[in-house]
Structure formats: C-alpha cells, structure tokens
Design a protein around this motif. Structure first.
Motif, short mmCIF file in Angstrom:
data_model
loop_
_atom_site.label_atom_id
_atom_site.label_comp_id
_atom_site.label_asym_id
_atom_site.label_seq_id
_atom_site.Cartn_x
_atom_site.Cartn_y
_atom_site.Cartn_z
N ARG A 160 -4.94 -32.50 -6.82
CA ARG A 160 -5.59 -30.95 -5.62
C ARG A 160 -6.36 -31.44 -4.38
N LYS A 161 -7.66 -31.98 -4.76
CA LYS A 161 -8.70 -32.64 -3.92
C LYS A 161 -7.64 -33.47 -2.80
N GLU A 164 -5.57 -30.70 -0.84
CA GLU A 164 -6.90 -30.33 0.49
C GLU A 164 -7.29 -31.21 1.35
N ARG A 165 -7.58 -32.86 1.95
CA ARG A 165 -7.67 -33.59 2.78
C ARG A 165 -6.48 -33.30 3.50
N HIS A 167 -3.92 -31.77 3.58
CA HIS A 167 -4.31 -30.48 5.05
C HIS A 167 -5.00 -29.89 5.73
N GLN A 168 -5.74 -30.27 5.55
CA GLN A 168 -7.26 -30.18 6.55
C GLN A 168 -7.54 -31.01 7.60
N GLN A 408 1.69 -28.96 -2.77
CA GLN A 408 1.71 -29.15 -1.04
C GLN A 408 1.83 -27.92 -0.20
N THR A 411 -1.41 -25.52 -0.96
CA THR A 411 -2.62 -25.96 -0.26
C THR A 411 -2.44 -25.42 1.20
N ARG A 414 -2.83 -22.01 1.64
CA ARG A 414 -4.47 -21.88 1.99
C ARG A 414 -4.46 -21.94 3.09
N THR A 415 -4.78 -23.51 3.67
CA THR A 415 -5.29 -23.72 4.36
C THR A 415 -5.25 -23.44 6.01
N GLU A 418 -6.90 -19.17 5.94
CA GLU A 418 -8.08 -19.58 5.78
C GLU A 418 -8.84 -20.08 7.16
#
Length: 450
Positions: A160-161, A164-165, A167-168, A408, A411, A414-415, A418
């Motif tokens: 997950r981490k 998140e990286r 997709h950010q 994926q 994430t 959600r990304t 937000e």
C-alpha cells in the motif's frame, strides 16, 4: 530470420506452439478475412458478432441483448456459444472442461491458417501463446499459487505505501488538464508493475513501451487488429520475453523480494528450468495483462464516478468508500468484458450439447448486470454490498492480477479525489475501435477545476 523460418530463439514451453513467421501479405490477408467474417455475421443483427465488430454500437445494449436471448446459452452466427446470464456464466467460468486454448494447438509445427476461410480462429493467427495467454488451467493455477505472496489479496497491505507513493508522484506531474489514460492510469500501472518485477531504472522506458504495445493482447485474441498493430504486438511479446528472461536469470543468482524471485522460490522444489519458465510466464503476463487490466480498472472507475456526481461526492465525504467504488466498477464496468473458452471434450451446458473444440464465450459485462442477481443492476452504487457474485475476477488472467489491480485502482481514485475534488470530464471518452474485450480507452481528458 527469413519469413519461412521457425522462431526458435527461446525454448518453447510444453504447451506452446512453434510459430512460423508470416509475411505481411499473408498475415494481413488472414486478419482481413477474420475481420470480414465478423462483418458478415453482424449483418443479421447478431449481438455477439456486432460485439466483435467493436464499432459504434453501444456495448452495454449489445450485452443486454446477449443476456436476454430466449435461451441462456445460444450459438452465435460467429460460431461461438454465448451467454450473458449470470448463473450460466458462473458455471462456464468454473468448468475445468473448458480451457483457454484449442485442443489441436500442441501438435502444430506449422501455421494452420493456410485455409483462412475454413478456420478463422484468431488463436491460430497470432502467437499469443508466446505471451502465455493460452496456457492451461493447471499452469495458471500453479502460477497464481506461486505468485500469491506478492500478488495475493493478503499481500496488498504490504504494497500500500508503495502504491501511494507511485500515485502521488504520478499525480504531481498532472496539469490543469490531462488525459487520464496517457498521463495517469497507464503510467501509474506500468510503474507499479515494473517495481513488482524489479525492472531496473535503465530498462523502465523499454518496459513501458512494450506494455503499451501489449495493451491490445486480450482484444487481439478475439478481434483481428490492423496489421501494424498486430506486428507491434508480436514484437512487444518477444521484447518483453527477452527483458523478463534477463531478469529471471539475474534473480536466480541474486534473489530478492520481488515477484520473480518469489515465483522462483515457489518452484525451487522442482527443476530449475521449470521454475524459471514459471517466473518468465508470470513476468510476461504482468506486462501483457496486469498493466492494461489495472489501467482499465482505474479509467472505468473514474469514468463511472464522474458520471455520477452524487457518488463522487460520497467518496469525498467517506474516502474509505474507495474500495467499494472499485468493487462496484468491477461489476458495473469490468475492464475485461469477455471471457473465451474452448471445450476440451463433448459436454452439456445449460441444456445445450457443446462439441469438443467449440468456443464458449461469457459476456462478463452482461452477467454482472443480470437483474436476477443484482438489484438495480444498471445503477452505479459504491455503497452496494460486496460479495454479491460479480464475475470480473473469475478468469485466470484477471484472478491472477485481481488484488494488484484493486489496490492500484483504490489508491488512484482516493488520490485523485483528495487532490482534485472538482475533477470533471472535458469531453467524452474516446475508445479504441476493435476493442470488444477491454473497451480500450484512447483518450479521456479531465480538468482539475470546474
């Protein structure tokens, strides 16, 4: 290598066919012939033949017509037995007597498509066996078990981490207006897949280029692609095989915690060659299926959410609904719409006698909107209870990458929710023609401010 030489640069797995390279003239003629069959069969209004045409017809409407046929399982003018009924679809997808490949393929030494008019099966036209797309059910089950520590549902939290990286960082590169597939979905899915396989930075561009060309692979198995696209596909298959083979060789001497090392360790009880072949298969399938399946799920989820403003608002109020949005997308707009099988023996399904060698096709999109199973099936509802039996992950390819794609996509939405709560379509979705399986997106422009 000449046009008449057999490609023997890589030892073929037992289930693979030795392919003979065709000239452009030969291959083009075969593709056009198969395409012509679809057009001819579609002139009668046959909804499956029209689905294979993959032109301007609404695929949801065609899926409904397939599901609402008088008989649950019926034979299309195109030759395949087709169903869109959930109960029959679930039965077909679980039946071990139905396989991904034609029974006569293992013994072929030369291309059998010399008579295109009598045998227009695409599995005989392009070498998708080289991408492991027509492997046996036993092989797929073994690969899924071997890959489970990395690709299984239980491994998602550990990734997950990293997701998140990825997709950010992908979102950081977006402008005020961007194309969802080209600028976000495919780059993020490709980067995540490259990390899974441990592709070195120096090879990332090569890997991404191959994945983009491989994006038509599942469509090409049912719908003939243009000659140039087909050539790029087959070249990409060989390139990604070579790239993954090098990675596998490196992992055999210096194993890590990546997907290929995991598969190699799982096969360590058998022969070294068979373990390496399994790792090669999983790596190639990650590029050929995993990336496009994931990118398609991201695209379909965003398209559905933005088409239903109340659902988009609910996601903003409760970000934990991202998982529900992904699950509902798998039901409402599955990234793989059609699953094709070949009867390995004479059998009876839904009261129909199916001869050995016959093709049976499940319209997953239609089955996932069966009103006998789902309440208000055409309505997209991210709060819909889970585990109602959607079939989007019931195929061997989609099952292998289901947890990866879910993570994926969850994430991603959600990304983007937000980062860009005012995200909106700038125009409609433009889809690839000849994409009956994936409904592949060519362009979907979004703006980040109202």
């Amino acid at each position: 290598m000449t046009d008449t030489e057999t490609d023997e640069t890589t030892p073929a797995a037992p289930e693979q066919v030795q392919q003979v390279r065709q000239t452009d003239s030969e291959l083009g003629r075969h593709l056009l012939t198969a395409r012509g069959f679809h057009w001819i069969y579609g002139t009668s209004g046959d909804p499956y033949a029209l689905t294979l045409r993959a032109e301007s017809d609404d695929p949801v409407v065609l899926g409904r017509r397939i599901r609402e046929s008088e008989t649950p399982l019926w034979q299309s003018a195109a030759g395949a037995w087709v169903t869109g009924r959930h109960s029959v679809a679930a039965e077909v997808l679980a039946d071990p007597r139905l396989s991904l490949r034609h029974a006569d393929l293992p013994g072929l030494q030369r291309h059998v498509f010399s008579d295109a008019w009598s045998n227009p099966l695409l599995c005989h036209i392009i070498p998708l066996d080289r991408a492991f797309l027509h492997a046996s059910g036993a092989d797929h089950a073994r690969w899924e078990r071997a890959a489970a520590p990395v690709l299984g549902a239980g491994a998602a939290d550990g990734h997950r981490k990293h997701a998140e990286r990825v997709h950010q960082e992908t979102a950081d590169r977006l402008g005020a207006s961007f194309d969802l597939m080209a600028d976000y979905s495919r780059p993020a899915a490709t980067e995540a897949a490259a990390a899974l396989l441990g592709v070195p930075e120096a090879q990332r561009d090569r890997f991404a280029h191959a994945c983009a060309a491989l994006g038509v692979a599942l469509d090409a198995a049912l719908c003939p692609q243009p000659l140039a696209v087909t050539r790029r596909l087959t070249e990409a298959v060989e390139d990604v095989r070579a790239l993954v083979a090098d990675l596998v060789a490196a992992r055999r001497t210096e194993p890590g915690d990546d997907l290929l090392s995991t598969v190699l360790r799982a096969g360590s009880g058998g022969s070294t060659a068979s373990a390496a072949e399994d790792a090669l298969a999983v790596g190639v399938l990650t590029a050929a299926v995993g990336v496009e399946f994931t990118a398609g799920l991201i695209n379909n989820a965003l398209e559905a959410l933005l088409a239903h403003p109340r659902q988009w608002a609910l996601l903003g109020e409760s970000p934990d609904l991202a998982a529900g949005a992904v699950e509902e997308t798998l039901r409402h707009a599955p990234p793989v719409r059609l699953e094709s099988r070949i009867a390995a023996e004479d059998l009876t399904l839904a009261g129909q006698d199916i001869p050995a060698g016959a093709q049976v096709v499940v319209h997953v999109g239609a089955a996932n909107r069966d009103p006998e199973v789902f309440l208000a099936p055409d309505h997209f509802d991210l709060t819909r209870p889970v585990d109602q039996g959607q079939l989007a992950l019931s195929g061997p390819h989609t099952s292998l990458f289901g947890a990866f794609a879910r993570l994926q996509a969850e994430t991603a939405i959600r990304t983007l929710r937000e980062r860009h709560p005012a995200l909106a379509p700038a125009d409609g979705v433009q889809r690839r023609m000849r994409s009956p399986v994936l409904g592949g997106v060519l362009r979907f422009t979004l703006t980040t401010s109202a």
